[in-house]
Design an enzyme around this catalytic site. Structure first.
Site, PDB file in Angstrom:
ATOM      1  N   SER A  42       0.815  -1.213   0.000  1.00 48.70           N
ATOM      2  CA  SER A  42       0.000   0.000   0.000  1.00 48.70           C
ATOM      3  C   SER A  42       0.852   1.269   0.000  1.00 48.70           C
ATOM      4  O   SER A  42       0.346   2.366  -0.223  1.00 48.70           O
ATOM      5  CB  SER A  42      -0.930   0.026   1.220  1.00 48.70           C
ATOM      6  OG  SER A  42      -0.183   0.058   2.423  1.00 48.70           O
TER       7      SER A  42
ATOM      8  N   GLU B 169       4.152   3.768  -1.286  1.00 47.06           N
ATOM      9  CA  GLU B 169       4.449   4.313  -2.616  1.00 47.06           C
ATOM     10  C   GLU B 169       5.357   3.391  -3.433  1.00 47.06           C
ATOM     11  O   GLU B 169       5.088   3.126  -4.596  1.00 47.06           O
ATOM     12  CB  GLU B 169       5.079   5.703  -2.476  1.00 47.06           C
ATOM     13  CG  GLU B 169       4.192   6.701  -1.763  1.00 47.06           C
ATOM     14  CD  GLU B 169       2.823   6.844  -2.412  1.00 47.06           C
ATOM     15  OE1 GLU B 169       2.730   6.774  -3.643  1.00 47.06           O
ATOM     16  OE2 GLU B 169       1.842   7.037  -1.674  1.00 47.06           O
ATOM     17  N   THR B 170       6.419   2.880  -2.828  1.00 47.80           N
ATOM     18  CA  THR B 170       7.281   1.946  -3.562  1.00 47.80           C
ATOM     19  C   THR B 170       6.566   0.632  -3.810  1.00 47.80           C
ATOM     20  O   THR B 170       6.666   0.045  -4.890  1.00 47.80           O
ATOM     21  CB  THR B 170       8.588   1.686  -2.792  1.00 47.80           C
ATOM     22  OG1 THR B 170       9.264   2.916  -2.556  1.00 47.80           O
ATOM     23  CG2 THR B 170       9.503   0.759  -3.590  1.00 47.80           C
TER      24      THR B 170
ATOM     25  N   ARG C 103      -1.849  -5.665   6.800  1.00 50.92           N
ATOM     26  CA  ARG C 103      -2.774  -5.609   7.937  1.00 50.92           C
ATOM     27  C   ARG C 103      -4.216  -5.404   7.508  1.00 50.92           C
ATOM     28  O   ARG C 103      -5.126  -5.493   8.327  1.00 50.92           O
ATOM     29  CB  ARG C 103      -2.353  -4.502   8.900  1.00 50.92           C
ATOM     30  CG  ARG C 103      -2.316  -3.119   8.289  1.00 50.92           C
ATOM     31  CD  ARG C 103      -1.800  -2.086   9.277  1.00 50.92           C
ATOM     32  NE  ARG C 103      -1.690  -0.769   8.667  1.00 50.92           N
ATOM     33  CZ  ARG C 103      -2.691   0.078   8.546  1.00 50.92           C
ATOM     34  NH1 ARG C 103      -3.893  -0.254   8.998  1.00 50.92           N
ATOM     35  NH2 ARG C 103      -2.523   1.268   7.989  1.00 50.92           N
TER      36      ARG C 103
ATOM     37  N   LEU D 252       8.013  -2.383   3.855  1.00 41.27           N
ATOM     38  CA  LEU D 252       7.375  -1.880   5.065  1.00 41.27           C
ATOM     39  C   LEU D 252       8.078  -0.623   5.559  1.00 41.27           C
ATOM     40  O   LEU D 252       9.303  -0.517   5.498  1.00 41.27           O
ATOM     41  CB  LEU D 252       7.425  -2.937   6.169  1.00 41.27           C
ATOM     42  CG  LEU D 252       6.417  -4.089   6.129  1.00 41.27           C
ATOM     43  CD1 LEU D 252       6.690  -5.029   7.292  1.00 41.27           C
ATOM     44  CD2 LEU D 252       4.990  -3.571   6.173  1.00 41.27           C
TER      45      LEU D 252
ATOM     46  N   TYR E  78      16.937   7.374  13.027  1.00 46.11           N
ATOM     47  CA  TYR E  78      16.315   6.771  11.846  1.00 46.11           C
ATOM     48  C   TYR E  78      17.283   5.828  11.146  1.00 46.11           C
ATOM     49  O   TYR E  78      16.937   4.677  10.829  1.00 46.11           O
ATOM     50  CB  TYR E  78      15.867   7.870  10.884  1.00 46.11           C
ATOM     51  CG  TYR E  78      15.288   7.366   9.585  1.00 46.11           C
ATOM     52  CD1 TYR E  78      13.946   6.996   9.495  1.00 46.11           C
ATOM     53  CD2 TYR E  78      16.076   7.256   8.437  1.00 46.11           C
ATOM     54  CE1 TYR E  78      13.406   6.532   8.303  1.00 46.11           C
ATOM     55  CE2 TYR E  78      15.549   6.793   7.247  1.00 46.11           C
ATOM     56  CZ  TYR E  78      14.221   6.436   7.183  1.00 46.11           C
ATOM     57  OH  TYR E  78      13.697   5.969   6.004  1.00 46.11           O
TER      58      TYR E  78
ATOM     59  N   LYS F 221      17.160   1.629  10.805  1.00 45.05           N
ATOM     60  CA  LYS F 221      17.219   1.011   9.475  1.00 45.05           C
ATOM     61  C   LYS F 221      18.411   0.063   9.373  1.00 45.05           C
ATOM     62  O   LYS F 221      18.315  -1.033   8.794  1.00 45.05           O
ATOM     63  CB  LYS F 221      17.310   2.088   8.392  1.00 45.05           C
ATOM     64  CG  LYS F 221      16.027   2.863   8.164  1.00 45.05           C
ATOM     65  CD  LYS F 221      14.967   1.981   7.566  1.00 45.05           C
ATOM     66  CE  LYS F 221      13.747   2.755   7.122  1.00 45.05           C
ATOM     67  NZ  LYS F 221      12.691   1.885   6.547  1.00 45.05           N
TER      68      LYS F 221
ATOM     69  N   LEU G  32      12.820   9.507  -1.526  1.00 47.06           N
ATOM     70  CA  LEU G  32      11.959   8.938  -2.556  1.00 47.06           C
ATOM     71  C   LEU G  32      11.075  10.014  -3.176  1.00 47.06           C
ATOM     72  O   LEU G  32      10.391  10.755  -2.467  1.00 47.06           O
ATOM     73  CB  LEU G  32      11.085   7.830  -1.961  1.00 47.06           C
ATOM     74  CG  LEU G  32      11.848   6.620  -1.412  1.00 47.06           C
ATOM     75  CD1 LEU G  32      10.912   5.726  -0.611  1.00 47.06           C
ATOM     76  CD2 LEU G  32      12.502   5.840  -2.542  1.00 47.06           C
TER      77      LEU G  32
END
Length: 239
Positions: A29, A31-32, A54, A92, A143, A147, A170
């Protein structure tokens, strides 16, 4: 990185299609994820595509794929959703602003790791993770540290092949309203005209690079592949 010629890519696509493999997408769901699904359907590389998320996604883009609805807080109860896939794509991700600090860690690190472990147990041999430029588990920046921790944990699962994509900012037409990000994208869109691989990358380019990478033969003995922003640009433009 060395980018295959058009004829080489056509040969890779054909050989891959003949393997009759299946895949799943986490984060379809986003963008990528949406761009990735559109490319998968256009190229018809896999005999079956399953979306794991989900909630069930509605719309024409999702009408011809299988969907498995799971509770990421109780993911072991949905282990069957991860059974029988050859390739897994993980897109995700959330933000601290949307999910809070703890929520961000759960989604971007813990959900990713747990999904990867269930996928490996279910027979997945190639896991493709969308991470971030600068990701490093030792980073001073929260962040990038989270990651990087997600990358480390996915690699530790022990897939036959693990591919990590580290895009910069992005560029996309995001449906969700994020004013600061929108302003940054407008600025970076201009920068991209001058220096296209420096600070940003379109989501469609990331999706195309993922698929081109998956169909390419791996290097003997190499299990982990890390593609930085410039690599993504180069491979995403291979036709």
């Amino acid at each position: 990185m060395t980018v295959p010629s058009t004829e080489e890519m056509k040969s890779f696509w054909k050989s891959f299609q003949e393997k009759n493999q299946t895949c799943f997408i986490l984060g379809a769901s986003g963008e990528t994820g949406k761009e990735l699904l559109a490319e998968l359907l256009r190229r018809q590389l896999f005999s079956k595509i399953t979306l794991i998320g989900r909630r069930k996604l509605e719309g024409s883009l999702y009408s011809n794929v299988s969907q498995e609805v799971v509770d990421f807080e109780k993911l072991d109860e949905s282990a069957a959703a991860f059974q029988g896939h050859d390739v897994g794509f993980c897109c995700l991700g959330t933000t601290k602003a949307k999910a809070g600090v703890d929520g961000f860690v759960r989604v971007d690190r813990d959900y990713v790791e747990h999904s990867a472990r269930l996928a490996k147990a279910g027979g997945c041999h190639h896991f493709v993770l969308q991470s971030s430029k600068g990701a490093n588990s030792s980073s001073r920046f929260f962040y990038l540290r989270v990651k990087g921790e997600a990358e480390d944990r996915v690699q530790a699962v022990g897939f036959d092949h693990c591919s990590i994509f580290r895009p910069a900012v992005l560029l996309c037409d995001r449906q969700e309203s994020r004013p600061a990000e929108w302003m940054a994208q407008k600025f970076l869109g201009v920068v991209a005209l001058v220096c296209p691989t420096a600070l940003s990358v379109p989501t469609v380019t990331v999706a195309q690079a993922m698929l081109n990478h998956v169909v390419m033969p791996g290097k003997e003995g190499q299990k982990v592949y890390v593609l930085e922003n410039a690599d993504i640009h180069a491979l995403g433009q291979a036709k």
